[in-house]
Enzyme design. Structure first.
Site, short mmCIF file in Angstrom:
data_model
loop_
_atom_site.label_atom_id
_atom_site.label_comp_id
_atom_site.label_asym_id
_atom_site.label_seq_id
_atom_site.Cartn_x
_atom_site.Cartn_y
_atom_site.Cartn_z
N ASN A 14 41.69 33.57 37.66
CA ASN A 14 41.37 34.41 38.81
C ASN A 14 40.35 35.49 38.48
OD1 ASN A 14 42.01 35.84 41.50
ND2 ASN A 14 42.61 37.38 39.98
N SER A 72 37.60 29.79 42.97
CA SER A 72 36.17 29.75 43.29
C SER A 72 35.91 30.67 44.47
CB SER A 72 35.75 28.30 43.58
OG SER A 72 34.38 28.22 43.91
N ASP A 126 40.93 39.95 28.09
CA ASP A 126 39.56 40.09 28.56
C ASP A 126 38.91 38.72 28.38
OD1 ASP A 126 36.84 40.56 28.92
OD2 ASP A 126 36.84 42.45 27.81
N TYR A 157 25.72 35.08 42.17
CA TYR A 157 27.16 34.86 42.31
C TYR A 157 27.44 33.42 42.71
CZ TYR A 157 31.90 35.29 44.19
OH TYR A 157 33.24 35.11 44.46
N LYS A 178 29.64 30.32 40.80
CA LYS A 178 30.76 29.61 41.40
C LYS A 178 30.44 28.13 41.61
CE LYS A 178 33.76 32.95 41.71
NZ LYS A 178 35.02 32.92 40.94
#
Length: 283
Positions: free
Chosen positions: A81, A132, A54, A146, A150
């Site tokens: 990922n 990304s 995690d 979001y 990124k």
């Protein structure tokens, strides 16, 4: 000696596909996920080590890396990922929801890299591949949170590459579109339940929702294969290339961002994203 890759978030999507791809190309894979009961077909290979990891729990990060090194002798590549998208207007998201987005998408990746770097430094080699998004290059409507996570991942990765180059360690960024081809959008829908409803944004939300519906229908149908191939290429091409943009659905807008003037780019994106005044008045 066979090379070994550690991949986070391998229970589904790009992570699961990448794990299988590396195994099929003769690699050892440390396939990690929060819930190892979701390992699926991965557990059937002797070249795959399934581990609970995690990215918000440093204990699981440290133990997985130690176990992986003990099991395979060395880790050559780490693929960050694991991640998700919190989509909605900024004002509707609580501070806790925003912090959670950064905890997973940014600080989680940083913690994995911090944990692997002593091993990479000792070997004077290693490759870090951070997943990304096209939203890490441009800001999409309803995706400011979001996108900002990124953007942060990309800025950190770009700066980090200079720090690590003298040690023989490479840093790579994959910028996929094609979210509709994975279970990513399912989690986006689940996270939307954490957002506050604000009626003033309803016309904007209706317009933007319809726009995204059309865009999802135009997702690159080969997105998973192309992203996985880009991850493998980044791990094996032995170049200093930083960014890989594998899917056709996101390339036009990224090209516009990087190759046109600010005014031209603004005109281009307004034609895609902004609600026309007459349409807004009708609502």
């Amino acid at each position: 000696m066979k090379k070994t890759v550690l991949i986070t978030g391998t229970s589904s999507g790009f992570g699961a596909a990448a794990a299988n791809f590396f195994v099929n190309h003769g690699w050892n894979v440390i396939a990690t996920m929060r819930d190892i009961s979701k390992a699926g077909d991965l557990q059937n290979s002797k070249d795959v080590l399934i581990e609970k990891l995690d990215v918000q729990d440093n204990t699981t990060i440290d133990s997985t890396i130690a176990t992986g090194i003990e099991h395979f002798g060395k880790i050559d590549v780490v693929v960050n990922n694991a991640g998700y998208g919190l989509f909605g207007v900024f004002e509707s998201a609580s501070r806790d929801a925003i912090q959670q987005q950064f905890e997973v998408n940014v600080f989680g990746a940083m913690d994995v890299v911090r944990a692997i770097l002593p091993h990479f430094r000792a070997n004077r080699s290693g490759t870090i591949i951070n997943i990304s998004s096209g939203a890490g290059v441009i800001g999409f409507p309803m995706a400011s949170i979001y996108s900002s996570s990124k953007f942060a991942l990309e800025g950190w990765s770009e700066g980090l590459r200079y720090e690590l180059a003298s040690l023989g360690i490479k840093v790579k960024i994959i910028e996929p579109g094609g979210a509709g081809a994975t279970k990513f959008m399912q989690r986006v829908g689940g996270e939307a339940g954490r957002l506050q409803y604000i009626e003033d944004y309803l016309p904007f939300l209706e317009h933007t929702g319809a726009m995204y519906g059309g865009m999802q229908g135009n997702s690159d149908p080969d997105a998973v294969d192309k992203v996985v191939d880009a991850i493998y290429t980044a791990a094996t091409d032995n170049t200093d290339q930083l960014r890989y943009t594998p899917t056709n659905d996101i390339k036009p807008i990224l090209d516009a961002r990087r190759s046109t003037s600010e005014a031209e780019y603004h005109t281009f994106t307004r034609s895609i994203f902004e609600q026309k005044k007459e349409e807004s008045s009708a609502n």
